[in-house]
Design an enzyme around this catalytic site. Structure first.
Site, PDB file in Angstrom:
ATOM      1  N   HIS A 374       0.944  -1.560   0.020  1.00 20.48           N
ATOM      2  CA  HIS A 374      -0.077  -0.094  -0.239  1.00 20.48           C
ATOM      3  C   HIS A 374       0.429   1.171  -0.080  1.00 20.48           C
ATOM      4  O   HIS A 374       0.285   2.573   0.602  1.00 20.48           O
ATOM      5  CB  HIS A 374      -1.151  -0.065   1.248  1.00 20.48           C
ATOM      6  N   LYS A 565      -8.968  14.304   3.870  1.00 19.92           N
ATOM      7  CA  LYS A 565      -7.701  12.913   3.717  1.00 19.92           C
ATOM      8  C   LYS A 565      -7.015  13.170   5.039  1.00 19.92           C
ATOM      9  O   LYS A 565      -6.866  14.280   5.474  1.00 19.92           O
ATOM     10  CB  LYS A 565      -7.459  13.143   2.267  1.00 19.92           C
ATOM     11  N   ARG A 566      -5.860  12.389   5.032  1.00 16.46           N
ATOM     12  CA  ARG A 566      -4.972  12.325   6.534  1.00 16.46           C
ATOM     13  C   ARG A 566      -4.239  13.499   6.294  1.00 16.46           C
ATOM     14  O   ARG A 566      -3.771  13.482   4.526  1.00 16.46           O
ATOM     15  CB  ARG A 566      -4.311  10.891   6.282  1.00 16.46           C
ATOM     16  N   LYS A 571       0.175  14.233   0.401  1.00 14.70           N
ATOM     17  CA  LYS A 571      -0.655  15.226   0.068  1.00 14.70           C
ATOM     18  C   LYS A 571      -0.428  16.739   0.119  1.00 14.70           C
ATOM     19  O   LYS A 571      -1.950  16.719  -0.773  1.00 14.70           O
ATOM     20  CB  LYS A 571      -1.743  14.291   1.074  1.00 14.70           C
ATOM     21  N   THR A 673      -8.493   6.619  -2.454  1.00 15.06           N
ATOM     22  CA  THR A 673      -9.661   6.335  -2.777  1.00 15.06           C
ATOM     23  C   THR A 673     -10.980   7.115  -2.324  1.00 15.06           C
ATOM     24  O   THR A 673     -12.113   7.328  -3.017  1.00 15.06           O
ATOM     25  CB  THR A 673     -10.411   4.629  -1.863  1.00 15.06           C
ATOM     26  N   LYS A 677     -14.606   8.531  -4.162  1.00 19.87           N
ATOM     27  CA  LYS A 677     -16.505   8.710  -3.608  1.00 19.87           C
ATOM     28  C   LYS A 677     -16.262  10.284  -4.195  1.00 19.87           C
ATOM     29  O   LYS A 677     -17.778  10.263  -4.552  1.00 19.87           O
ATOM     30  CB  LYS A 677     -15.713   8.906  -2.449  1.00 19.87           C
TER      31      LYS A 677
END
Length: 833
Positions: A374, A565-566, A571, A673, A677
């Site tokens: 992952h 998100k985290r 990111k 993911t 969504k």
């Protein structure tokens, strides 16, 4: 004959009885019965939580026959079972999801309404199980939903953390972690199974001996023994009779109370063993900066795979099979490296407990396990110091060293003289104090290795696992992630679901590729108006929630620009913030500027020990304070940080998003993911060519995706040539102005040092290439602004995004696992009369 002695014969009962009938009267009576008999309450004194619990028990009654029949069918038919091993399951609340999957939402809604209560309020009352940190745990939950929906025999194994991922509050702009007490009112969905207790050992030493047949054996003499108690939760498929089991383990002391210590007045000592043992499953992700934290994390990982493997072996033997048949009856998926210790544990069980020879045990082990990677971040690949590993799991270290010796002998024989290859493939990292490499163990001990997006898998082959790929290319395959449309569309966005159902029917819920039928309506003016009305309604819901929870008033005619998100540097939430500041500066320079109003919505948690991520949260909130309260801005931009981002909050946010920010540095995000969504719910994506963004863009069309930034190969090339972020800072006046404002204290009430670590990181290191991508990002955001001003075109793009997301269902991903890796078939469940 012996088995029949323990199998009493019960007379048949009706499936639809007084507990599980669907008439309004039956449901109301069952609800009141559970309030009375399960909660010992009556309406005059019942709290909202009592009503929720009573309703949960009522719905659970509808699950139980499916659950029991599922287990019974798997035993009788001797099926092959998928064992999904994951340290995280970010499930989300159960009640609403079970109502959807049972197909009884409207029946229950009517019964609860006629009882004078509001179903949505009771659904919102449920505490969310905080058993995961982010995408990894949510993926596991989606996969469990799809396994049941596709009628695949499966059991999920994990840890029942007493306190889940921390609850996040924001104080003076900073993240504060508080205890997540998700179990404080109890959990009506789980059933404790103390009769299935498993024994787990730690520490001690090993003793070699010769058995009665003259064979060399090893005995593990542990220092500590801890019991694992399973708690089972049914995971129901959508409109099927399959209810698979999620089995989570709780640690308990083998001897919970020392009566002699208590009698002598040592009251703390009397319960010391209980407290010490139960620490293992107290909290998700203990801070592992200290030696004790690292030890606890390794204990957690070993504990749940140890209990799970024993559980499966007992199941196998009770069903009358031989231990050699284990890989014929179970196929086990390692969800990242957290359960990789299971490879050494299965070897220990086969060799030490069931007396198999090494070669046979290794053949069984490799046939049993498959490994999902992952991460592309080398620092995220788990490794444990030999000292810690040896002290905690001495027998497992011996087994790993023997696996490594045999494996490297074969590598040397096939690639003579290639010391670099041997060093890289070794299960032991020889640097510093020496480490066990868990990713290498997972690769060597598994028959299949997969990445979770096309780019991710290619980068694994070329970089992170290139040496493994060199010797075992056939082990590798790609399994792009997917998400369940049941929770992320049907449950969280009922307005959109109803609109889609009216146009194309509801078969898409089990076959998401059928959303493609929506394309024919993308040019239908009436349908576009209905689509726009739905989006406006859910945006209004979110705006009301924002005002109620934060006191910030946002315009529903603005672009809802979402990044949830985290929080992590790769990111790049801070790239988003740089754009916000640039917009702020434009408005300040020209108050009459013509731009589309925006509401920037952030959400996410930073790891407690991750200073830079916490500083990014502080930055977002500091910018929000200034921007939201500056009268010159006239509400053209608003910045909102929604605290305690979790599944429940995501279900509010995704349907309302107009723009989905997927802006990670190319080559860093394995898949994502949240991107799926958001797009399923009609949000348009602004993103880099990273992770699953690439495949999403291919599916929805380049014209319906806002692309910016360097590609993964360009990132690599620029770094290899000597990337100098300060050159971008000096050559871009808008970027320089933004950075200089951060340094000046403008967004930190004059504090020149607050954001200095972030600024220095960007100007002198910029590992995640924000400055290199800044101008491309700004230009792309200008394209977003222009596109949104043409609402008719934007709505058409939104419809096409949803219509073309069929590939990204978790059902598709699970079908690929079943076909290519697990070799399992559906087993339909019939309810027994």
């Amino acid at each position: 004959m012996i088995k029949n002695l323990f199998k009493p014969r019960f007379s048949p009962i009706k499936i639809e009885d007084a507990r599980t009938g669907l008439s309004t009267e039956t449901l109301r009576q069952a609800f009141l019965d559970n309030l009375y008999y399960a909660q010992a309450k009556f309406p005059g004194v019942a709290t909202k939580n009592d009503y929720y619990m009573a309703l949960a028990y009522t719905v659970r009654d509808h699950l139980l026959q499916r659950w029991v029949n599922t287990i019974e069918t798997y035993i009788e038919k001797h099926v092959r079972i998928v064992g999904y091993l994951s340290a995280e399951y970010l499930l989300g609340p159960h009640l609403g999801n079970n109502l959807i999957n049972l197909g009884i939402h409207e029946h229950v809604k009517k019964a609860i309404h006629e009882s004078g209560l509001n179903l949505e309020e009771l659904i919102n009352q449920e505490e969310e199980p905080g058993l995961g940190n982010g995408g990894l745990g949510r993926l596991a939950a989606c996969y469990m939903d799809s396994l049941a929906t596709l009628e695949i025999p499966a059991i999920g194994y994990g840890i029942r953390y007493e306190f889940g991922i921390f609850a996040q509050i924001i104080r003076d702009g900073w993240q504060i972690e508080v205890t997540d007490k998700w179990l404080h009112y109890g959990n009506p969905w789980e059933i404790r199974r103390p009769e299935r207790v498993m024994r787990c050992c730690f520490g001690g030493h090993t003793e070699p001996y010769t058995d009665e047949q003259g064979r060399y054996r090893v005995r593990w003499v542990p220092e500590r023994i801890i019991n694992g108690i399973p708690y089972d939760t049914p995971i129901l498929g959508y409109k099927t009779n399959t209810a698979n089991t999620l089995r989570l383990w709780k640690a308990e002391a083998a001897e919970a109370f020392d009566f002699q210590a208590f009698n002598t007045g040592d009251y703390v000592g009397a319960v010391h063993e209980k407290m010490f043992s139960e620490n293992i499953t107290k909290v998700l992700y203990p801070n592992d900066e200290s030696w004790q934290g690292k030890q606890l994390r390794l204990e957690q990982e070993y504990f749940f795979v140890c209990c799970s493997l024993q559980d499966m072996i007992q199941f196998l033997l009770r069903a009358g099979h031989r231990i050699e048949e284990f890989p014929d009856k179970f196929t086990l998926q390692l969800n990242d490296t957290h359960p990789a210790i299971g490879i050494a544990e299965l070897m220990r069980l086969l060799i030490d407990e069931h007396c198999l020879e090494w070669d046979k045990a290794w053949e069984i082990t490799q046939k049993t396990f498959a490994y999902t990677n992952h991460t592309l971040m080398p620092e995220a690949l788990e490794r444990w110091s030999l000292k810690l590993f040896g002290e905690l799991l001495p027998r497992h270290l011996e087994i790993i060293l023997e696996i490594n010796r045999r494996f490297l002998d074969k590598v040397r024989a096939e690639y003579p003289g290639d010391d670099r290859l041997v060093s890289n493939l070794s299960l032991i990292d020889e640097s510093d104090e020496h480490y066990v490499r868990m990713a290498n163990l997972a690769c060597v001990g598994s028959h299949a290795i997969n990445g979770v997006a096309a780019l991710h898998t290619e980068l694994l082959k070329k970089d992170v696992l290139r040496d493994v790929y060199k010797i075992w290319p056939t082990k590798f395959s790609n399994k792009t992630n997917g998400v369940t449309p049941r929770r992320w569309m049907v449950l969280s966005n009922p307005r959109l679901t109803n609109l889609i159902n009216k146009k194309i029917g509801d078969s898409w819920i089990k076959d998401l590729t059928k959303l493609k039928r929506l394309e024919q309506y993308a040019d239908d003016l009436d349908f576009r108006k209905q689509w726009q009305d739905v989006k406006q309604a859910v945006k209004t819901d979110l705006a009301q929630y924002i005002e109620k929870s934060l006191g910030i008033i946002v315009s529903t005619s603005s672009i809802f620009d979402v990044q949830v998100k985290r929080i992590h540097e790769y990111k790049r939430q801070h790239l988003n913030v740089l754009h916000i500041i640039a917009l702020y500066n434009r408005i300040k320079r020209n108050p009459k500027i013509n731009i589309t109003p925006r509401t920037f919505i952030f959400g996410g948690k930073a790891a407690p020990g991750y200073f830079m991520a916490k500083l990014i949260i502080k930055l977002i909130n500091s910018v929000a304070d200034l921007v939201n309260n500056d009268p010159d801005i006239r509400g053209l931009i608003k910045v909102v940080f929604l605290p305690n981002y979790n599944v429940k909050l995501a279900q509010r946010i995704y349907p309302a998003a107009d723009l989905s920010e997927q802006i990670s540095t190319a080559g860093k995000e394995a898949s994502g993911t949240g991107n799926m969504k958001l797009s399923m719910n009609g949000a348009l994506t602004i993103g880099t060519l990273d992770g699953a963004n690439i495949e999403m863009r291919e599916e929805v069309g380049a014209e319906n995706f806002f692309l910016f930034g360097l590609r993964a190969d360009q990132v690599y090339d620029l770094k290899s040539k000597g990337y100098r972020p300060i050159d971008f800072y000096n050559s871009n006046s808008e970027l320089k102005e933004v950075i200089d404002q951060l340094a000046s204290g403008k967004f930190s009430q004059g504090d020149l040092n607050l954001f200095r670590p972030l600024i220095d990181s960007l100007i002198y290191h910029d590992d995640y290439m924000l400055l290199a991508d800044f101008q491309s990002y700004i230009d792309c955001q200008n394209q977003v602004d222009a596109a949104y001003s043409d609402q008719d075109k934007w709505v058409k793009m939104s419809i096409l995004n949803t219509a073309r997301m069929g590939k990204f269902s978790s059902d598709r991903a699970i079908r690929e696992y079943c076909k290519d890796i697990w070799k399992v078939q559906p087993v339909p469940i019939k309810l027994k009369q």
